[in-house]
Each structure stands twice: as C-alpha cells, then as structure tokens.
Motif scaffolding. Structure first.
Motif, PDB file in Angstrom:
ATOM      1  N   ALA A   1       0.847  -1.151   0.101  1.00  0.00           N
ATOM      2  CA  ALA A   1      -0.044   0.084  -0.035  1.00  0.00           C
ATOM      3  C   ALA A   1       0.911   1.285  -0.008  1.00  0.00           C
ATOM      4  O   ALA A   1       1.799   1.385   0.892  1.00  0.00           O
ATOM      5  CB  ALA A   1      -0.972   0.107   1.301  1.00  0.00           C
ATOM      6  N   GLY A   2       0.544   2.061  -0.801  1.00  0.00           N
ATOM      7  CA  GLY A   2       1.173   3.464  -0.876  1.00  0.00           C
ATOM      8  C   GLY A   2       0.508   4.472  -0.070  1.00  0.00           C
ATOM      9  O   GLY A   2      -0.613   4.239   0.062  1.00  0.00           O
ATOM     10  N   LEU A   3       1.053   5.347   0.477  1.00  0.00           N
ATOM     11  CA  LEU A   3       0.398   6.388   1.179  1.00  0.00           C
ATOM     12  C   LEU A   3      -0.503   7.171   0.239  1.00  0.00           C
ATOM     13  O   LEU A   3      -1.476   7.922   0.937  1.00  0.00           O
ATOM     14  CB  LEU A   3       1.666   7.603   1.768  1.00  0.00           C
ATOM     15  N   HIS A   4      -0.189   7.211  -0.979  1.00  0.00           N
ATOM     16  CA  HIS A   4      -1.332   7.970  -1.920  1.00  0.00           C
ATOM     17  C   HIS A   4      -1.547   7.231  -3.115  1.00  0.00           C
ATOM     18  O   HIS A   4      -0.768   6.221  -3.197  1.00  0.00           O
ATOM     19  CB  HIS A   4      -1.033   9.383  -2.107  1.00  0.00           C
ATOM     20  N   GLU A   5      -2.308   7.522  -3.989  1.00  0.00           N
ATOM     21  CA  GLU A   5      -2.639   6.928  -5.159  1.00  0.00           C
ATOM     22  C   GLU A   5      -1.583   7.120  -6.148  1.00  0.00           C
ATOM     23  O   GLU A   5      -0.959   8.197  -6.181  1.00  0.00           O
ATOM     24  CB  GLU A   5      -4.004   7.395  -5.668  1.00  0.00           C
TER      25      GLU A   5
ATOM     26  N   THR B   1      -2.560  -0.842  -3.780  1.00  0.00           N
ATOM     27  CA  THR B   1      -3.643   0.000  -3.251  1.00  0.00           C
ATOM     28  C   THR B   1      -3.012   1.067  -2.528  1.00  0.00           C
ATOM     29  O   THR B   1      -1.841   1.413  -2.501  1.00  0.00           O
ATOM     30  CB  THR B   1      -4.499  -0.948  -2.440  1.00  0.00           C
ATOM     31  N   THR B   2      -4.152   1.865  -2.005  1.00  0.00           N
ATOM     32  CA  THR B   2      -3.613   3.137  -1.104  1.00  0.00           C
ATOM     33  C   THR B   2      -3.831   2.612   0.238  1.00  0.00           C
ATOM     34  O   THR B   2      -4.749   1.722   0.729  1.00  0.00           O
ATOM     35  CB  THR B   2      -4.387   4.086  -1.336  1.00  0.00           C
ATOM     36  N   LEU B   3      -3.222   3.265   1.187  1.00  0.00           N
ATOM     37  CA  LEU B   3      -3.221   3.339   2.670  1.00  0.00           C
ATOM     38  C   LEU B   3      -4.602   3.436   3.118  1.00  0.00           C
ATOM     39  O   LEU B   3      -5.535   2.549   3.705  1.00  0.00           O
ATOM     40  CB  LEU B   3      -2.381   3.965   3.528  1.00  0.00           C
ATOM     41  N   ASP B   4      -5.354   4.173   2.427  1.00  0.00           N
ATOM     42  CA  ASP B   4      -6.707   4.817   2.881  1.00  0.00           C
ATOM     43  C   ASP B   4      -7.875   3.696   2.653  1.00  0.00           C
ATOM     44  O   ASP B   4      -8.746   3.261   3.309  1.00  0.00           O
ATOM     45  CB  ASP B   4      -7.306   5.887   2.311  1.00  0.00           C
ATOM     46  N   ASP B   5      -7.599   2.991   1.631  1.00  0.00           N
ATOM     47  CA  ASP B   5      -8.423   1.671   0.975  1.00  0.00           C
ATOM     48  C   ASP B   5      -7.988   0.558   2.114  1.00  0.00           C
ATOM     49  O   ASP B   5      -9.117  -0.399   1.936  1.00  0.00           O
ATOM     50  CB  ASP B   5      -8.067   1.557  -0.190  1.00  0.00           C
TER      51      ASP B   5
ATOM     52  N   LEU C   1       4.910   5.770  -7.153  1.00  0.00           N
ATOM     53  CA  LEU C   1       5.822   6.169  -6.076  1.00  0.00           C
ATOM     54  C   LEU C   1       7.127   6.101  -6.274  1.00  0.00           C
ATOM     55  O   LEU C   1       7.413   4.881  -6.901  1.00  0.00           O
ATOM     56  CB  LEU C   1       5.332   5.677  -4.515  1.00  0.00           C
TER      57      LEU C   1
END
Length: 180
Positions: A34-38, A53-57, A41
């Motif tokens: 997971a990345g910190l943003h979409e 995916t993203t961390l938020d997801d 990176l």
C-alpha cells in the motif's frame, strides 16, 4: 492464510520493500503493498513502484503484520503521517507484528512503541530516542516488535518475518530456494 501490509511512501527504500514483499510471497503470505497516496511512487534510489492499493483503502482491514521500509525521505513521510502512527499503535495493541527496517524504526519510536524496548536501525536513526535499548545487530526482536538495520540486512529481516508468520520449516524452504 497469514497477511502482511507493506507501506510505501515517496522516498522509501525500494530494495527493502521489494525484498520483503518477494520473500513473504514466496512463503505463502498474502501481501498487500500500500502506498500513502494513489499512483506510482518513487523510491529513495529513483525506482518507481506501483502499489497494489492505497493506505486509505486498506486502513481498516486486519493484518497479522505491518512492515515499514526505511529510506529517506520515505521514513520522514511515514513518520509525519497520522494514519501510519495510528495504524502501528493499533496493531501493537492488538498483539500483531509491527516491523521496521533501516531508518523506519524511528517511526515506531515516534509512535511510542520502542520506549524500554530492544531495537536496531540504520546507524543514528534512533539517536533522538534515548529510551530505546539499541542493539547493533542485523535483526532485533522484542516481542512482536521486529527491527533491522538497512538494505544489507533486508534478506535476513525478510526471512525472520517469514519465520514468524509461517514457521521455521517454511523459512528454510524459502531460504533454500534463494541459494544463499
């Protein structure tokens, strides 16, 4: 099946992240990168990685382990992200594995998880945290907190994580396949 969440920020150390992802997957662990943003990176050495995916997801999902690669400015990006600090605290409180390599153990120290605990890191990374019991070893375990020193110890670190999640026999199987 055991699960691990690997976090990645712009400027994280790609060698550490990819080594851990690769060896955990060889061990049969379900890995979520997971990345910190979409979006893609850029790692600390300029390699562009595309997280799953993203961390938020995935922030509210349950995992057996979280792994923080080091590198700069990636570690600082992880350290200043309130979601990351909340996640590592939550996982520690749930008695899950919370792991970090290179400069990233400073994220765990910032979250208050390493006070009075044995840990290692890239030289100097834990100096601002006098309550951490620093050990100059490749991999240090204190309960379910696992830390390592840097890119050169990434394979030892990853193999230790395999062993903790799926056992010694699986670690040996993975290590034999590496022809180390």
């Amino acid at each position: 099946m055991k699960t691990a969440l690997i976090l990645f920020a712009d400027g994280s150390e790609e060698l550490e992240a990819v080594t851990v992802i690769n060896l955990l997957r060889r061990g049969g662990v379900t890995v979520v990168f997971a990345g910190l943003h979409e979006g893609p990176l850029r790692g600390s050495r300029g390699t562009v990685l595309v997280p799953d995916t993203t961390l938020d997801d995935v922030l509210d999902h349950d995992y057996d382990m979280v792994v923080l690669p080091g590198g700069q400015p990636g570690t600082n990006n992880l350290k200043t992200d309130a979601r990351v600090l909340k996640l590592v605290r939550r996982m520690h409180e749930a008695d899950k594995y919370v792991t970090a390599i290179c400069a990233a153990p400073s994220v765990l120290a910032t979250a208050g998880l390493l006070d009075g605990k044995h840990a290692t890191s890239f030289p100097g990374s834990l100096d601002p945290f006098p309550k951490v019991l620093r050990e100059p070893l490749a991999v240090v375990e204190d309960g379910k907190l696992i830390t390592s020193r840097g890119p050169g110890t990434a394979m030892d670190f990853a193999l230790t994580l395999v062993e903790r999640l799926v056992g010694h026999a699986k670690r040996m199987e993975v290590e034999d396949g590496l022809v180390r």
